[in-house]
Structure formats: C-alpha cells, structure tokens
Design a protein around this motif. Structure first.
Motif, PDB file in Angstrom:
ATOM      1  N   GLU A  79     -15.348   9.198   4.664  1.00 56.83           N
ATOM      2  CA  GLU A  79     -14.814   8.360   5.750  1.00 56.83           C
ATOM      3  C   GLU A  79     -14.272   7.050   5.203  1.00 56.83           C
ATOM      4  OE1 GLU A  79     -13.734   7.414   9.656  1.00 56.83           O
ATOM      5  OE2 GLU A  79     -14.228   9.302   8.693  1.00 56.83           O
ATOM      6  N   ARG A  82     -10.957   7.786   3.545  1.00 56.23           N
ATOM      7  CA  ARG A  82      -9.943   8.043   4.575  1.00 56.23           C
ATOM      8  C   ARG A  82      -9.422   6.741   5.172  1.00 56.23           C
ATOM      9  NH1 ARG A  82      -9.259   8.203   9.742  1.00 56.23           N
ATOM     10  NH2 ARG A  82     -11.405   7.690  10.266  1.00 56.23           N
ATOM     11  N   LYS A  83     -10.334   5.810   5.449  1.00 57.50           N
ATOM     12  CA  LYS A  83      -9.924   4.523   6.029  1.00 57.50           C
ATOM     13  C   LYS A  83      -9.107   3.708   5.034  1.00 57.50           C
ATOM     14  CE  LYS A  83     -13.280   4.137   9.631  1.00 57.50           C
ATOM     15  NZ  LYS A  83     -14.153   3.267  10.396  1.00 57.50           N
ATOM     16  N   LYS A  85      -7.087   4.958   2.753  1.00 62.11           N
ATOM     17  CA  LYS A  85      -5.766   5.565   2.712  1.00 62.11           C
ATOM     18  C   LYS A  85      -4.930   5.172   3.930  1.00 62.11           C
ATOM     19  CE  LYS A  85      -6.822   9.582  -0.118  1.00 62.11           C
ATOM     20  NZ  LYS A  85      -6.942  11.045  -0.178  1.00 62.11           N
ATOM     21  N   GLU A  86      -5.573   5.036   5.089  1.00 60.79           N
ATOM     22  CA  GLU A  86      -4.869   4.625   6.305  1.00 60.79           C
ATOM     23  C   GLU A  86      -4.265   3.233   6.146  1.00 60.79           C
ATOM     24  OE1 GLU A  86      -7.429   4.853   9.668  1.00 60.79           O
ATOM     25  OE2 GLU A  86      -7.342   7.051   9.765  1.00 60.79           O
ATOM     26  N   LYS A  87      -4.988   2.351   5.465  1.00 60.72           N
ATOM     27  CA  LYS A  87      -4.507   0.983   5.281  1.00 60.72           C
ATOM     28  C   LYS A  87      -3.362   0.949   4.301  1.00 60.72           C
ATOM     29  CE  LYS A  87      -8.733  -1.395   6.475  1.00 60.72           C
ATOM     30  NZ  LYS A  87      -9.768  -2.304   6.057  1.00 60.72           N
TER      31      LYS A  87
END
Length: 87
Positions: A79, A82-83, A85-87
C-alpha cells in the motif's frame, strides 16, 4: 476501528470472495462457498507508542498455527509503494 489514537483494531483476510467454488471434506459432501471469502480473517491490534509516532506493537490472532503478521506487513508495504507511485 480506532479505539483510541494509540490503539487500532482491524481484520486481515487473504483471498477474495468467490475464488474457491466449493469446499471439500473427506466424508461430508461438497459445500458451496462461492459467496464466501477464501480465507478466515485474522484479528489484529496495533498499539502505538505514546513517545514515538513511528513505533508500534502488532498483536495478531493466530489461526491453525498460521500467523498473519508477515502478510500484514506485506500489505502495508504494498500500500505504501502504491501511494508513492500515485504521487
């Protein structure tokens, strides 16, 4: 569920609903489990340090000698990645 700011209760289940169609038993007939989770959830409590925001203790329920702490840490790591990579 947050009980207090330093104590959080949660459940961790591995598997997804419908991934196994039937349960088998040596003597009993097949049981349809299509609408059930493939794994039983493990109860986990996080107890955070009052002195340090980065330290906590994991208290985890063990089911049939299977300890979910390793899986829980992996879920947290995935998690976090994933966060990022989102940024």
């Amino acid at each position: 569920m947050e009980v207090r700011s330093e104590r959080i209760h949660l459940e961790l289940a591995v598997g997804e609903t419908g991934s196994h169609g039937y349960a088998t038993h040596a003597v009993d007939p097949l049981v349809n489990i299509k609408d059930r989770s493939a794994e039983q959830p493990h109860r986990i409590t996080l107890v955070f340090s009052l002195e340090s925001a980065t330290r906590f203790i994991v208290v985890c329920e063990t089911i049939h000698r299977w300890d979910a702490v390793r899986r829980f840490i992996q879920v947290l790591t995935d998690e976090g990645l994933r966060k990022k990579k989102e940024k």
